[in-house]
Design a protein around this motif. Structure first.
Motif, PDB file in Angstrom:
ATOM      1  N   SER A  90       0.828  -1.213   0.000  1.00 56.03           N
ATOM      2  CA  SER A  90       0.000   0.000   0.000  1.00 56.03           C
ATOM      3  C   SER A  90       0.855   1.253   0.000  1.00 56.03           C
ATOM      4  N   ARG A  91       2.133   1.106   0.304  1.00 53.21           N
ATOM      5  CA  ARG A  91       2.988   2.294   0.388  1.00 53.21           C
ATOM      6  C   ARG A  91       3.431   2.749  -0.991  1.00 53.21           C
ATOM      7  N   ASP A  92       3.823   3.992  -1.049  1.00 52.82           N
ATOM      8  CA  ASP A  92       4.176   4.540  -2.355  1.00 52.82           C
ATOM      9  C   ASP A  92       5.540   4.096  -2.842  1.00 52.82           C
ATOM     10  N   PRO A 146      11.960 -11.038  -2.520  1.00 58.52           N
ATOM     11  CA  PRO A 146      12.741 -12.182  -2.980  1.00 58.52           C
ATOM     12  C   PRO A 146      12.899 -12.116  -4.500  1.00 58.52           C
ATOM     13  N   ALA A 147      13.942 -12.723  -4.950  1.00 57.79           N
ATOM     14  CA  ALA A 147      14.245 -12.647  -6.361  1.00 57.79           C
ATOM     15  C   ALA A 147      13.063 -13.102  -7.200  1.00 57.79           C
ATOM     16  N   GLY A 148      12.777 -12.322  -8.226  1.00 54.91           N
ATOM     17  CA  GLY A 148      11.748 -12.717  -9.173  1.00 54.91           C
ATOM     18  C   GLY A 148      10.333 -12.423  -8.736  1.00 54.91           C
ATOM     19  N   VAL A 149      10.151 -11.898  -7.539  1.00 56.66           N
ATOM     20  CA  VAL A 149       8.788 -11.628  -7.080  1.00 56.66           C
ATOM     21  C   VAL A 149       8.391 -10.208  -7.457  1.00 56.66           C
ATOM     22  N   ARG A 150       7.224 -10.112  -8.026  1.00 55.97           N
ATOM     23  CA  ARG A 150       6.730  -8.822  -8.480  1.00 55.97           C
ATOM     24  C   ARG A 150       6.174  -8.012  -7.300  1.00 55.97           C
ATOM     25  N   VAL A 151       6.559  -6.750  -7.216  1.00 57.76           N
ATOM     26  CA  VAL A 151       6.047  -5.877  -6.169  1.00 57.76           C
ATOM     27  C   VAL A 151       5.138  -4.842  -6.820  1.00 57.76           C
ATOM     28  N   ILE A 152       3.935  -4.688  -6.309  1.00 57.28           N
ATOM     29  CA  ILE A 152       3.017  -3.677  -6.822  1.00 57.28           C
ATOM     30  C   ILE A 152       2.837  -2.615  -5.742  1.00 57.28           C
ATOM     31  N   PRO A 153       3.523  -1.515  -5.826  1.00 58.05           N
ATOM     32  CA  PRO A 153       3.398  -0.480  -4.797  1.00 58.05           C
ATOM     33  C   PRO A 153       2.180   0.393  -5.032  1.00 58.05           C
ATOM     34  N   SER A 154       1.873   1.260  -4.061  1.00 61.67           N
ATOM     35  CA  SER A 154       0.742   2.200  -4.123  1.00 61.67           C
ATOM     36  C   SER A 154      -0.534   1.483  -4.544  1.00 61.67           C
ATOM     37  N   ALA A 155      -0.690   0.278  -4.096  1.00 65.33           N
ATOM     38  CA  ALA A 155      -1.806  -0.534  -4.594  1.00 65.33           C
ATOM     39  C   ALA A 155      -2.731  -0.927  -3.467  1.00 65.33           C
ATOM     40  N   SER A 156      -3.885  -1.384  -3.891  1.00 60.28           N
ATOM     41  CA  SER A 156      -4.900  -1.739  -2.917  1.00 60.28           C
ATOM     42  C   SER A 156      -5.607  -2.997  -3.397  1.00 60.28           C
ATOM     43  N   VAL A 157      -5.826  -3.934  -2.488  1.00 63.71           N
ATOM     44  CA  VAL A 157      -6.619  -5.106  -2.866  1.00 63.71           C
ATOM     45  C   VAL A 157      -8.074  -4.717  -2.666  1.00 63.71           C
ATOM     46  N   ARG A 162      -4.661  -0.154  -8.846  1.00 60.48           N
ATOM     47  CA  ARG A 162      -3.532   0.766  -8.732  1.00 60.48           C
ATOM     48  C   ARG A 162      -3.744   1.907  -9.687  1.00 60.48           C
ATOM     49  N   ALA A 163      -3.792   3.076  -9.128  1.00 64.40           N
ATOM     50  CA  ALA A 163      -3.984   4.287  -9.932  1.00 64.40           C
ATOM     51  C   ALA A 163      -5.180   4.164 -10.865  1.00 64.40           C
ATOM     52  N   GLY A 164      -6.250   3.590 -10.361  1.00 61.50           N
ATOM     53  CA  GLY A 164      -7.474   3.513 -11.140  1.00 61.50           C
ATOM     54  C   GLY A 164      -7.568   2.306 -12.055  1.00 61.50           C
TER      55      GLY A 164
END
Ligand SMILES: Cc1cc2nc3c(=O)[nH]c(=O)nc-3n(C[C@H](O)[C@H](O)[C@H](O)COP(=O)(O)OP(=O)(O)OC[C@H]3O[C@@H](n4cnc5c(N)ncnc54)[C@H](O)[C@@H]3O)c2cc1C
Ligand SMILES: NC(=O)c1ccc[n+]([C@@H]2O[C@H](COP(=O)([O-])OP(=O)(O)OC[C@H]3O[C@@H](n4cnc5c(N)ncnc54)[C@H](O)[C@@H]3O)[C@@H](O)[C@H]2O)c1
Ligand SMILES: Cc1cc2nc3c(=O)[nH]c(=O)nc-3n(C[C@H](O)[C@H](O)[C@H](O)COP(=O)(O)O)c2cc1C
Ligand SMILES: [Zn+2]
Lengths: 985, 92, 416, 184
Positions: free
Chosen positions: A354-356, A363-374, A390-392
């Motif tokens: 959720s942080r910007d 960990p290697a290869g893991v996708r991070v989606i910042p500024s996001a909300s489930v 994320r961002a609409g």
């Protein structure tokens, strides 16, 4: 090996398997598993249904804060509903069933409630079910009640046993994680008496799920080494499976030890649970911190789990929470979990942050989606994906489990149980324990220190300070070295915006964000109102997960700080505790001690039926062959006493020995009638009042020597009177030289009553007991033939010639036997309480049926006994108050039915003839009633308005409860021998 | 208080061993005192929030009446004294 | 907004967004004709009836915490009118009758549940006392039944019939007795009073009472001075504290009583049952928790929490009465501070201080009295004369020798 | 008619007459002993205490200020009462309780753990040492508890409650197979 059991790792014993059942399905696990870890390993994620909407729910935590995974364990009378699978230790033969579903966990009719959810919003029942009014009782309430509760209890007699213990220590350490272990070690090494209690069956706390190395070895090994050293310290007691549930005054802690909750067949000589009251000079709370869930759309779908729990399942139990896990986090802890899962080769589908601009490394290869909300989750009885916004833009990510990590809440429950309010920490975005003085100190993560090194240090330091405080010196030991670690930081996120489905706050009670909004809108914004209106935090987990988010949401909705919202009140119990454990061995016949008279055996031999009277068992009657009811026996006993002689056990009457130069003066102030001039060798009836002028207790008191009296009290008030005497002597008149001692147990005392009592007695006693030598109200020490010293009193409750003989208790039975033997020729019988009661009613003697705490001496006909001469006695002054002397007070009278075959029952009320029954017309009541075999009809003692003026009048004895009424004549309350001629022969 | 009481004669004991007999600040009036004084002695209680003196009897111990001075809100105990000693000093 | 089938459906369909606050959050006015101190059940009911039955307009209720934060929100919810003495029975029956029409009157579901209250007896003298009590109830027209052991066994098979230390011989039943939802009673009265214009002022602690010529003229509060024509004191456990502000001498001590609730269970106990061989009472809430309590802690206290010894004692009695409770887990315990009077009966009365009216001494039985207490107190304040059913509940009864001592325990609050 | 009366112990129904197998933790019930209450007269507390302290055989059990139980294995109740009355003369009141009190002697390595199930006080020897004695609650029963050895305690209980206390102690000791017998 099952699909979700990892190939290696964990502190379970893979070398052996345990078979257990869930909803009838056979499954396998390992020693060291909890039921929850074993269920997960068996791909059984769905374990229960929620309270209101019956939504399918899966395991969320790996500990005591579990809201969802509640199951019923055990069978028949040994059934335990609502057991948290996450703390239930697995054992072979465990039989668990899911709850709150019908017909099955997968297909549950109750889930239809979900469709009605718009009508079932917070507080809905206060607004509804009122039309038509009559429907509430017949239709609505039964419906609501049917929906109540989760598990089902059987209310059968519990086959297991419990016990209680006391323990004492210099330092109680609650929690055996890194903080608690270091604290216990530090204090133990310094020589303090330490108790280390932890609710888990395996000690080590978070170290059991830790991958960081301590002193260059795995954290678990470090924990084991600490425990080994602690076990070797002589003053340290380690208590696993022991939950400290309450902190009470004077640093007394309540704890419950589960001694045999993890076995199929408990041993009979051990309890299943044991209650501890731990008296601790000091206590240290090392209870750690709880991970905070996130509030997002669809967050209750099975498979959504605390990220830390996933870590625990992987590291401690070797179980994968899913095959492909998405992590939703607002801080660095989520990344830690992700890398631990990755290390176990569990796929991490994505980290949604959720942080910007998070700085944490994934960990290697893991996708991070910042500024996001489930905003939503997919799937029915297990998640199959989540929707990220994320961002609409929305995106669906496939996964079969979601780990949520919303920050940390120190576990400060115990610290806040005694009134002190938790304090908001803006730096840590959480509530911390307030300063509690020296008795209880909070340390480690429970105090907001989240780094492992910090915890180790904090535990050691605070324990050292406590040791020093208590006068012990501590050697400084180097702190264990900790590998690289990140102190978890996070940015509070109370609500993940944009929810497309219900976002739950309290899982078990189905409270979602909109419920809180509604509560606020309707004026229930105070955190305590919101709790009560929405029921958030009121389920079996007591809001361990939900309460903080509720506070955060209420703050957010009002645009104020969580500090201004505050927490709801923390109360015992930290986790629920069984009634049985709190009751211990006090149950069934053992519920209260039994007191037995020294003549118990004698009475038993003579066929007594016993009845309890306070703690005592007393003979009620002595049935003889052919007698069908208690009345048959009682009538015979009464007649026998009036015609011949009877023997009655009166040992239970209180006996108080009073010594001292001021004993007579003391008694004179205590009783309402005079005692100053009672001669040695004499007994006198005495009446004690309460200070408010109401009769308290009565009995005879005898003077055995100038400075020695012996007082008898009623059985019921023996203890109370003793305390009353002590209070008066110590506090009211400390100047009087007087001492007391109870001798109730020293003497076996027998009433020998009836015209032939003297004949029987004289045969056994050396001394002359004739009327001339031993007249009515004599009291003396006599010698029985054979040389035994005894006390003899000539007093009578029955109205017959009678004596009371007291012999040392051990000899009571032998003497009673001798009297019976001697009396056989005179027709002696044993008589019990029932006959005693009839005999005394016939004589108009009062007991506590008459002296019921509202009656003055005058009401009961003792007006003239109350000394007008004495300047002071207890109760004198207030007894002259207007209301206590009013002319229309109820006075004691006798009643006899006009038709002599009619009956009168105690408790009936009195009405004037022809008067309508009403409170206003109520004339009084019957205090005692019986059939008088002497007179051949019922008689009664009653309290009647201005009764003594009304002898000869008739009243209606009104007993609506039995459906009958009787006309009775009012008479003098002495029915037999009003002149007392039989007494004084 | 309320969990443990430090009896001056017996040491630290659980509250189960004691029975309470109420306000220790009321003193039994002289026989000739006013009706009002007697009524107040028997019925009226100051019932303070804070410091309070009460009579407790150590019924399962030494059986002495004790004066316990304590706080009715925090339950902290300030002192426990033998009741007769207090009474003799007139501080009853 | 009135609660009706229509408003419920309409709101449900519009996302429950239109519900209006149950009460306003007014700022105090400088002066009220009547100030009620205490936003508990009794204070709120008094304000409601003052406005509704006696037509008063300018009324405020001052509450130091949130509405219902006192005993009304923490009691075991038992409602009954099974008293023995003429000073009590008509009053509590008046209350029972008001309960029976309360929900329609308030337009709020307080969930009155007349499931029957059963008092067990264990020996003959207890039985006789219950017969006396049952007949006293019937004198007032209140139905009571004496159940014998066999009847009880059928109704409550889970009681300890086989291994009891104190065998159960029977019980006294009041069928109309039962429970009501504690919070809903407070909220229902609050909402109804608010709708009649009563100002409910929360977080407003009374800290002083201003008097002129021996009569009350207003109160100092945490929100400043508020003037009043009359002041009604309904502060329950804090009666003495507030009373002291006006030098009122009271026959009251504050004691703590604990109560408990278990984890939620499917319905198993359908009545209110009280133990006769000790002090224990239990019922099951409509949510499923077994709600129960026992003896008071026994010492003066203003702390809303009790101690472990009492907890254990209560559990021992519970298990002795119903052995099957043994495995049921207790979820939460809490305490309430009660105004224990010196005869165990309440006080609704004038006081020696002008304009100051007293409602207190409810001990641990005042929840059931809420409607009647409010009604009679309102009657007293509005008309300056005692309501007939409350005529024995005077403050001067102690001095004059007219104690209403149901238990016969004498002037010792800890024994009631 | 001249009779000799035979005394009965209240635990006769509980303890078999034949001695059983003795476990390491054991409850011994002396059949008979002399027990006398001594209460100092006003102002004589210290004088009485001093006299009692000089007595040889009997053991002294503190009950409260100025009050003791004096227990003797060898003297008869009458004898003990007489000798105490003699030495204490005007300074104390002496009352025979030999029939009103029962003694139970608990010994063995686990006695502290057994007693902790009923007794709230700290039984650590540094707190409740050899010779210490006091009235207290054991479960729901009033007793006088004395430490008579490192691992030995004596409980004196009112006769009427002896069976209840005995049953309680058996229950408390069941974990350690506590045995029980009469002695003397
Ligand atoms: C544990 C427990 C169980 C009980 N069980 C039952 C039961 O089963 N049946 C039954 O009939 N009764 C029961 N009672 C008793 C009953 O709850 C009370 O008698 C009754 O609620 C008291 O009246 P009330 O509702 O007005 O009191 P409260 O709700 O206590 O109202 C008094 C209010 O005054 C406020 N106040 C106090 N001082 C000030 C001040 N200075 N300024 C402003 N406001 C102030 C308080 O904050 C409080 O809100 C029980 C009580 C307790 C504690
Ligand atoms: N990964 C992260 O982001 C993160 C965040 C916070 C804390 N931590 C770690 O967690 C650890 C905290 O250590 P700690 O020792 O303070 O706590 P801990 O969580 O290790 O141990 C607490 C222990 O207390 C026990 N317990 C709790 N309440 C109890 C009760 N009422 N009665 C009996 N037992 C009770 C628990 O069973 C547990 O074993 C540290 O290693 C810290 O680094 C990590
Ligand atoms: C009748 C009744 C039922 C209750 N049921 C629950 C419950 O199911 N869950 C719960 O957590 N608390 C329950 N409570 C207790 C409240 O949470 C709370 O502890 C109590 O009202 C006292 O307030 P306090 O703890 O905030 O001081 C109940 C209280 C009452 C009076
Ligand atoms: Zn003591």
């Amino acid at each position: 090996m099952t699909a979700y059991r990892l190939a290696s790792g964990g502190v379970i014993d893979r070398s052996s398997t345990l078979s257990f059942k869930f909803d009838g399905r056979a499954m396998k696990g390992h020693p060291g598993d909890t039921l929850a870890s074993a269920l997960l390993a068996n791909d059984q994620l769905l374990v229960g249904r929620s309270f209101k909407y019956h939504r399918p729910r899966g395991i969320v935590t790996a500990g005591p804060s579990e809201p969802n995974a509640l199951v019923t364990i055990g069978e028949g009378a040994a059934t335990d509903p609502n057991t948290k699978a996450t703390v239930a230790e697995l054992y072979a033969g465990l039989d668990a069933r899911s709850q709150n579903r019908w017909p099955s966990l997968k297909h549950d009719i109750g889930a239809l409630n979900g469709l009605l959810s718009p009508f079932l919003s917070a507080g809905f029942y206060y607004k509804t079910f009122m039309w038509p009014a009559a429907f509430w009782e017949k239709v609505y309430e039964p419906l609501i009640r049917r929906a109540a509760g989760l598990g089902r209890t059987v209310l059968e007699h519990d086959p297991h046993s419990y016990e209680k213990c006391w323990a004492h220590c210099d330092l109680l350490v609650v929690g055996a994680g890194p903080t608690g272990l270091m604290a216990a070690l530090t204090a133990g090494r310094a020589g303090l008496r330490v108790i280390l209690a932890d609710e888990d069956f395996r000690l080590g706390g978070s170290l059991l799920a830790e991958t960081t190395r301590i002193d260059h070895r795995p954290a678990m090994d470090f924990a084991e080494a600490c425990l080994a050293e602690l076990r070797a310290l002589p003053h340290v007691t380690i208590m696993p499976r022991t939950t400290v549930f309450g902190w009470y005054d004077d640093n007394v802690f309540g704890a419950v030890e589960r001694v045999q909750k993890h076995v199929v067949a408990p041993q009979a000589k051990l309890p299943v649970e044991r209650l501890w009251r731990i008296v601790a000079k000091r206590a240290l709370l090392a209870t750690g911190a709880e991970e905070r869930p996130l509030v997002f759309g669809g967050n209750d779908r099975p498979g959504v789990m605390m990220a830390g729990a996933m870590r625990t399942y992987a590291n401690r139990f070797g179980v994968a929470a899913g095959r492909s896990v998405a992590i939703f986090t607002n801080g660095s802890a989520g990344y830690g979990t992700a890398s631990d899962l990755a290390a176990h080769e569990i796929e991490v589908a994505a980290i949604i942050d959720s942080r910007d601009a998070p700085l944490d490394a994934a960990p290697a290869g893991v996708r991070v989606i910042p500024s996001a909300s489930v905003i939503d989750t997919r799937g029915r009885q297990r998640v199959c994906g989540l929707v990220v916004e994320r961002a609409g833009f929305e995106e669906t990510i496939a996964c079969d489990a979601i780990g949520m990590s919303g920050g940390w809440n120190p576990v400060i429950h115990l610290a806040c149980q005694r009134g002190a309010k938790a304090v908001w920490s803006p730096e840590l975005s959480t509530f911390l324990a307030p300063d509690l003085g020296s008795g209880l100190v909070v340390a480690g993560s429970a105090a907001g220190r989240y780094s492992l090194g910090g915890c180790l240090e904090d535990g050691a330091e605070r324990a050292a300070r406590i040791a020093a405080d208590l006068g012990f010196s501590t050697a400084s030991n180097p702190l264990p070295a900790v590998g690289e670690e990140v102190d978890p930081s996070f940015t509070a996120l109370w609500y993940s915006p944009g929810a497309k489905a219900k976002a739950f706050v309290d899982f078990q009670n189905d409270v979602h964000v909109k419920d809180l909004g509604l509560a606020l809108r309707e004026g229930f914004g105070h955190v305590e109102h919101a709790k009560r209106y929405t029921t958030t935090g009121m389920a079996t987990d007591q809001g361990k997960l939900s309460a903080i988010n509720a506070t955060g949401l209420l703050a957010g909705m009002q645009g104020i700080s969580p500090a201004d919202v505050g927490t709801t009140t923390f109360r015992p119990f930290y986790t629920p505790v069984a009634f049985g454990a709190l009751a211990g061995t006090s149950r069934d016949e053992h519920a209260a001690p039994v007191r037995k008279s020294p003549l118990y055996g004698w009475a038993e031999k003579n066929g007594a039926a016993f009845v309890d009277s306070g703690l005592w068992y007393r003979p009620a009657f002595f049935a003889r062959h052919g007698e069908k009811t208690w009345r048959d026996s009682t009538d015979r006993e009464v007649v026998n006493v009036r015609q011949h002689v009877g023997l009655c056990d009166v040992s239970t009457l209180g006996k108080i020995e009073i010594f001292g130069p001021d004993a007579a003066e003391f008694l004179n102030r205590l009783y309402c009638n005079p005692f100053l001039k009672l001669p040695v060798g004499k007994a006198r009836y005495g009446l004690m009042l309460r200070e408010d002028g109401i009769a308290y207790d009565d009995g005879t008191t005898s003077r055995l020597s100038p400075q020695h009296f012996v007082m008898t009290t009623t059985t019921a008030l023996a203890g109370g009177v003793m305390s009353h005497l002590e209070y008066c002597a110590q506090v009211v008149w400390p100047e009087l030289k007087v001492r007391f001692c109870s001798s109730t147990d020293q003497w076996a005392q027998m009433a020998i009553a009836g015209p032939k009592s003297r004949l029987v007695l004289q045969a056994l006693v050396e001394d002359d007991v004739s009327d001339a030598a031993f007249p009515f109200l004599s009291a003396a020490v006599v010698t029985l033939k054979g040389g035994l010293n005894a006390r003899l009193f000539r007093i009578s409750f029955s109205g017959e010639l009678a004596y009371e003989l007291a012999v040392p208790a051990g000899l009571g039975e032998a003497v009673a036997d001798a009297i019976m033997e001697e009396g056989r020729g005179h027709g002696i019988c044993a008589y019990g309480l029932e006959a005693l009661n009839v005999l005394r009613i016939e004589k108009g003697h009062v007991t506590h049926a008459e002296f019921d705490g509202r009656v003055t001496p005058d009401d009961a006909g003792f007006g003239r006994m109350v000394s007008a001469q004495k300047t002071d006695f207890i109760g004198k002054r207030l007894s002259t108050r207007y209301g206590l002397t009013a002319a229309d007070r109820m006075q004691m009278v006798g009643l006899k039915p006009v038709e002599t075959d009619q009956h009168i029952r105690a408790g009936a009320h009195l009405l004037r003839e022809g008067a309508k029954a009403s409170t206003l017309n109520d004339q009084g009541y019957v205090s005692s009633a019986c059939y008088s075999p002497t007179l051949g009809h019922d008689i009664a003692l009653a309290f009647l308005k201005s009764g003594r003026e009304r002898y000869g009048e008739r009243v209606v004895v009104w007993d609506k409860l039995s459906g009958g009424d009787t006309v009775a004549e009012i008479c003098h309350p002495v029915f037999v021998d009003p002149g007392n001629t039989r007494l004084k022969v | 208080m309320a969990s443990l009481i430090h009896c001056p004669h017996c040491g630290v004991r659980p509250s189960q061993e004691f029975s309470i007999r109420g306000d220790a600040s009321v003193v039994r009036p002289a026989p000739e005192a006013s009706d009002e004084a007697w009524h107040e002695y028997v019925h009226i209680r100051s019932n303070p929030h804070g410091r309070h003196r009460e009579h407790w009897q150590h019924v399962a111990g030494c059986r002495r009446g004790l004066v316990v001075e304590r706080d009715t809100f925090t339950h902290d105990v300030f002192s426990v004294t033998d009741g007769a000693a207090v009474a003799r000093e007139g501080g009853r | 907004m009135r609660y009706s089938a229509f408003s419920i459906v309409k709101n449900a369909l519009s996302g429950n967004l239109d519900w209006k606050p149950a009460w306003r959050q007014p700022e105090p006015k400088p002066f009220y004709d009547v100030i009620i101190v205490g936003g508990g059940g009794h204070g709120l009911a008094t304000a409601y009836y003052l406005a509704k039955e006696f037509g008063l307009k300018n009324i405020a209720v001052l509450e130091k915490g949130y509405l219902g934060s006192g005993n009304v929100g923490r009691n075991t919810t038992i409602v009954r009118s099974n008293y023995m003495l003429p000073g009590n029975e008509p009053f509590y029956e008046f209350s029972m009758k008001l309960w029976e029409g309360l929900e329609q009157d308030l337009n709020y579901n307080a969930m009155l549940s007349q499931r029957g209250v059963i008092n067990l007896y264990h020996n003959n003298s207890q039985r006789d006392a219950y017969i006396r009590r049952g007949n006293a109830m019937w004198m007032e027209g209140v139905a009571a039944e004496l159940l014998d052991r066999a009847a009880l066994k059928k109704m409550l098979p889970f009681l300890n019939f086989d291994h009891a230390r104190f065998p159960i011989l029977g019980g006294l039943l009041q069928k109309r007795g039962g429970t009501a939802r504690h919070d809903a009673v407070a909220w229902g009265y609050a909402r109804a009073a608010d709708r009649l214009g009563v100002d409910l002022i929360q977080n407003c602690e009374v800290t002083g009472i201003r008097r002129e010529n021996g009569a009350v003229t207003g109160v100092e509060t945490s929100k400043g001075f508020i003037g009043c024509g009359k002041m009604g004191l309904a502060a329950a456990g804090n009666t003495s504290r507030v009373g002291q502000m006006a030098d009122l001498k009271l026959p009251i001590e504050s004691h703590v009583l604990q109560a408990f609730v278990t984890e939620g269970l499917k319905p198993v106990i359908d009545h209110v049952i009280t133990y006769g061989a000790g002090h224990f009472y239990i019922s099951q809430s409509d949510k499923g928790g077994l709600v129960f309590g026992g003896e008071i802690d026994g010492y003066n206290s203003y702390a809303q929490r009790g101690n472990l010894a009492t907890v254990e004692h209560v559990m021992e009695e519970g298990v002795s009465m119903i052995p099957g409770l043994s495995r049921v887990r207790v979820l939460r315990s809490w305490g309430g501070v009660m105004d224990m009077s010196m005869d165990g009966s309440p006080i609704i009365s004038h006081t020696p201080i002008g304009n100051l009216y007293l409602n207190g001494g409810w001990c641990y039985g005042g929840f059931k009295a809420t409607p009647a207490s409010g009604w009679c107190f309102a009657h007293l304040i509005a008309k300056d004369e005692t309501h007939p059913v409350a005529r024995f509940l005077r403050l001067d009864r102690f001095a004059r020798g007219y104690a209403i001592d149901e238990r016969g325990a004498g002037p010792q609050p800890n024994l009631h | 008619m001249t009779k000799t009366y035979i005394s009965r112990h209240p635990l006769e129904g509980r303890i078999p007459l034949e001695p059983g197998i003795r476990a390491v933790d054991h409850l011994e019930v002396p059949r008979r002993q002399a027990i006398v209450t001594v209460m100092a007269a006003d102002g004589e507390d210290t004088a009485v205490a001093a006299v009692l302290a000089t007595m040889s055989e009997p053991s002294l059990r503190c009950v409260g200020p100025g009050e003791w139980l004096v227990v003797s294995q060898s003297e008869t109740p009458e004898g003990l009462q007489r000798s105490l009355a003699l030495v204490l003369a005007e300074t104390a009141y002496v009352l025979d309780q030999s029939d009103g009190r029962i003694v139970l002697r608990l010994s063995g390595p686990n006695v502290r753990r057994i007693l902790a199930k009923g007794v709230a006080i700290d039984l650590h020897p540094s707190v409740f040492g050899l010779g210490a004695a006091s009235n207290l609650l054991c479960g729901h029963v009033n007793v006088n508890l004395a430490r008579t050895g490192e691992n030995e305690f004596e409980l004196i209980v009112m006769r009427s409650l002896a069976e209840s206390l005995f049953d309680d102690l058996r229950l408390m000791g069941r974990e350690f197979d506590l045995s029980a017998d009469f002695s003397g």
